[in-house]
Design an enzyme around this catalytic site. Structure first.
Site, mmCIF file in Angstrom:
data_model
loop_
_atom_site.group_PDB
_atom_site.id
_atom_site.type_symbol
_atom_site.label_atom_id
_atom_site.label_comp_id
_atom_site.label_asym_id
_atom_site.label_seq_id
_atom_site.Cartn_x
_atom_site.Cartn_y
_atom_site.Cartn_z
ATOM 1 N N GLU A 183 -28.432 32.613 -52.313
ATOM 2 C CA GLU A 183 -28.287 31.977 -53.636
ATOM 3 C C GLU A 183 -27.598 30.610 -53.530
ATOM 4 O OE1 GLU A 183 -27.715 34.331 -57.059
ATOM 5 O OE2 GLU A 183 -28.743 36.039 -56.167
ATOM 6 N N GLU B 150 -22.983 24.804 -48.209
ATOM 7 C CA GLU B 150 -23.269 23.359 -48.166
ATOM 8 C C GLU B 150 -23.931 22.917 -49.475
ATOM 9 O OE1 GLU B 150 -23.851 25.560 -45.759
ATOM 10 O OE2 GLU B 150 -22.502 24.846 -44.206
#
Ligand code: COS
Length: 382
Positions: A366, A370
């Site tokens: 999900e 990053e």
């Protein structure tokens, strides 16, 4: 500032905690070891309203709101992260249909997801070459008469082998006329539709009781009415659904971390070395203090994001902040739990190693850590 829960939120939390402790926790190790998809537990969750916590009551959901959902998710994940992710994706699918579906779609799908008649929902966005960059997807939907025909492949689809309905994204216009993410649409595809092939389940490091599969669409024909939301408007639906989904995953990470901390406290009080309980050593106490502090910070971020969403305020940045912090904290906490357990932390007899394996993926799915940082940074810089 009043951080106390409403009666509904408390009731949902208590219900989830009771079921998780009595029914789920005793079989969590077996679910992990045998990679067992826990159908009977998912049915039980549906009976308690936990498969559609934030879906309106008139559509068959519990209508209990986002905060209640996040609290329930924490409780279920504290017992079994595999069950929790299946619950998270099913809730997300129910919510996305409730938010963007036609009356017919809502009536056909929401009640079945909520009641457990459909044991799970699936969210088919990612592809092998399009994970963090879903706009690069290659799956296409072509109009043939009044039908749509899907061709392409999806990857890492949670519950793909069991889902009664999947939300599937596909390109409906080429980049020349619809640049960037603008030619992507969203469809509802029921499990078992001809032309939809479910691939072999992935052999995962953690959340081994959840089902993760590739899907292939080979001339998969669906009716015109399967389009969810606006034609070419699918990317925004994905982004909005993921904003909410990220609150769920941060709650899942918090549940895993809470279990890791509780077991560490118990173990530290029991385990004796050098003639005393290891809890008496400051080296252990400081770890426990750090774990609890990071857990509370995670919880507060999660509750704020859930509250904002529930109150129809902007919450995208806060959901990403909650996800990146809570999932990374859960990994630190689960890692410290293994350290506190010493050699026993590294073997299957204790749950510490399972928590560490289960926590790892929360920094990936999900939206990776990053990507969450991209969302937060963009909101600061634009
Ligand atoms: N809510 C509503 N709309 C949004 C949005 C959001 N949270 N985020 C972006 N959009 C809209 C933008 O406004 C833009 O609209 P226009 O076409 O009208 O300009 C459109 O979506 C494209 O946005 P953007 O250009 O920012 O898209 P990018 O391709 O640069 O993507 C990130 C940005 C990286 C944030 C996005 O691709 C992402 O979240 N990736 C991770 C996906 C993910 O979580 N994968 C896991 C799948 S589930 S296991």
């Amino acid at each position: 500032m009043d951080l106390s829960l409403t009666e509904t939120q408390k009731a949902v939390q208590d219900t989830a905690r009771e079921f998780a402790t009595r029914v789920i926790a005793p079989v969590a190790r077996e679910i992990d070891e045998k990679e067992r998809f826990p159908r009977e537990i998912l049915k039980g969750l549906a009976e308690l309203g936990l498969m559609a916590v934030n879906v309106p009551e008139e559509l068959g959901g519990a209508g209990a709101g986002v905060v209640s959902y996040a609290l329930a998710m924490q409780e279920i994940a504290r017992a079994c992260a595999s069950t929790a992710v299946t619950m998270a994706v099913t809730n997300m699918v129910g919510e996305v249909i409730a938010a963007f579906g036609s009356d017919e779609q809502k009536a056909r799908c929401c009640a079945k997801l909520a009641s457990g008649e459909w044991i799970a929902g699936a969210f088919a966005l990612s592809e092998s070459e399009a994970g963090s960059d879903p706009g690069g997807m290659r799956t296409v939907a072509t109009k043939d008469g009044t039908d749509w025909v899907l061709d392409g492949a999806k990857q890492w689809i949670t519950s793909g082998a069991h889902a009664g309905v999947m939300v599937v994204w596909a390109r409906t216009a080429d980049r020349a006329t619809h640049p960037g993410t603008r030619g992507i649409s969203c469809f509802l595809v029921e499990g078992g539709t001809p032309g939809l092939k479910v691939g072999r389940a992935e052999d995962k490091m953690g959340i081994r009781g959840s089902n993760t599969v590739p899907l292939t669409f080979d001339g998969c024909r669906i009716p015109e009415s399967a389009l969810l939301g606006q034609l070419h408007g699918g990317f925004k639906i994905a982004m909005m659904a993921l904003d909410g989904g990220r609150i769920g995953i941060s709650a899942q990470a918090i549940g895993i971390a809470r279990a890791a901390l509780e077991e560490s406290v118990r173990y530290a009080l029991e385990r004796k070395q050098f003639g005393k309980a290891i809890a008496e050593f400051q080296a252990i106490q400081w770890k426990l203090a750090d774990m609890r502090t990071q857990l509370d910070a995670s919880h507060l971020l999660c509750m704020r994001a859930a509250w904002l969403k529930e109150n129809k305020r902007e919450f995208s940045r806060e959901a990403s902040m909650s996800k990146v912090y809570a999932t990374e904290a859960a990994n630190r906490i689960a890692n410290m739990a293994v350290q506190i357990h010493g050699g026993y932390g590294y073997i299957r007899e204790f749950a510490a190693e399972r928590h560490l394996r289960d926590a790892r993926v929360t920094m990936i799915y999900e939206g990776t850590s990053e990507v969450q940082r991209v969302v937060v940074a963009r909101s600061l810089l634009t």
